[in-house]
Motif scaffolding. Structure first.
Motif, PDB file in Angstrom:
ATOM      1  N   GLU A  55       0.841  -1.202   0.000  1.00 48.18           N
ATOM      2  CA  GLU A  55       0.000   0.000   0.000  1.00 48.18           C
ATOM      3  C   GLU A  55       0.876   1.253   0.000  1.00 48.18           C
ATOM      4  OE1 GLU A  55      -3.500   1.688  -0.573  1.00 48.18           O
ATOM      5  OE2 GLU A  55      -3.331  -0.475  -0.273  1.00 48.18           O
ATOM      6  N   LYS A  58       2.180   1.883  -3.453  1.00 42.88           N
ATOM      7  CA  LYS A  58       1.161   2.508  -4.312  1.00 42.88           C
ATOM      8  C   LYS A  58       1.151   4.026  -4.130  1.00 42.88           C
ATOM      9  CE  LYS A  58      -2.153  -1.310  -4.337  1.00 42.88           C
ATOM     10  NZ  LYS A  58      -3.502  -1.717  -3.882  1.00 42.88           N
ATOM     11  N   ASP A  59       1.440   4.464  -2.911  1.00 42.27           N
ATOM     12  CA  ASP A  59       1.479   5.900  -2.612  1.00 42.27           C
ATOM     13  C   ASP A  59       2.844   6.513  -2.925  1.00 42.27           C
ATOM     14  OD1 ASP A  59      -1.111   5.728  -1.741  1.00 42.27           O
ATOM     15  OD2 ASP A  59      -0.612   5.742   0.400  1.00 42.27           O
ATOM     16  N   HIS A  68      -1.583   3.344   6.051  1.00 36.76           N
ATOM     17  CA  HIS A  68      -1.448   2.190   5.167  1.00 36.76           C
ATOM     18  C   HIS A  68      -2.012   0.941   5.827  1.00 36.76           C
ATOM     19  CE1 HIS A  68       1.913   4.816   3.607  1.00 36.76           C
ATOM     20  NE2 HIS A  68       1.070   4.717   2.589  1.00 36.76           N
TER      21      HIS A  68
END
Length: 80
Positions: A55, A58-59, A68
């Motif tokens: 996660e 992804k950021d 997250h």
């Protein structure tokens, strides 16, 4: 689970946590039950870390934050 990966917990810690939920104080756990519970908890923690890292990727960040973990937690709990 190999000892090189994953979270490891002391046998006594797992035993105390699980026994705190027993209604009858005389209830005992076998060593095998404690060992399997320890493995399952370790797998759960490892999976939470892995998903939180994905996660964060992804950021486009290298730091995993509580946000997250909060994003992956609902699906993780459903999976386990």
């Amino acid at each position: 689970m190999t000892e090189e990966y994953g979270a490891l917990f002391k046998k006594k810690t797992i035993q105390c946590i699980l026994q705190s939920f027993f209604k009858d104080e005389k209830t005992k756990m076998t060593n095998e039950a404690i060992h399997l519970s320890r493995e399952l908890i370790g797998l759960f923690i490892t999976e939470a870390i892995m998903r939180s890292c994905k996660e964060a990727e992804k950021d486009s960040t290298t730091t995993v934050s509580i946000e997250h973990l909060e994003k992956i937690l609902p699906q993780l709990l459903l999976d386990f």
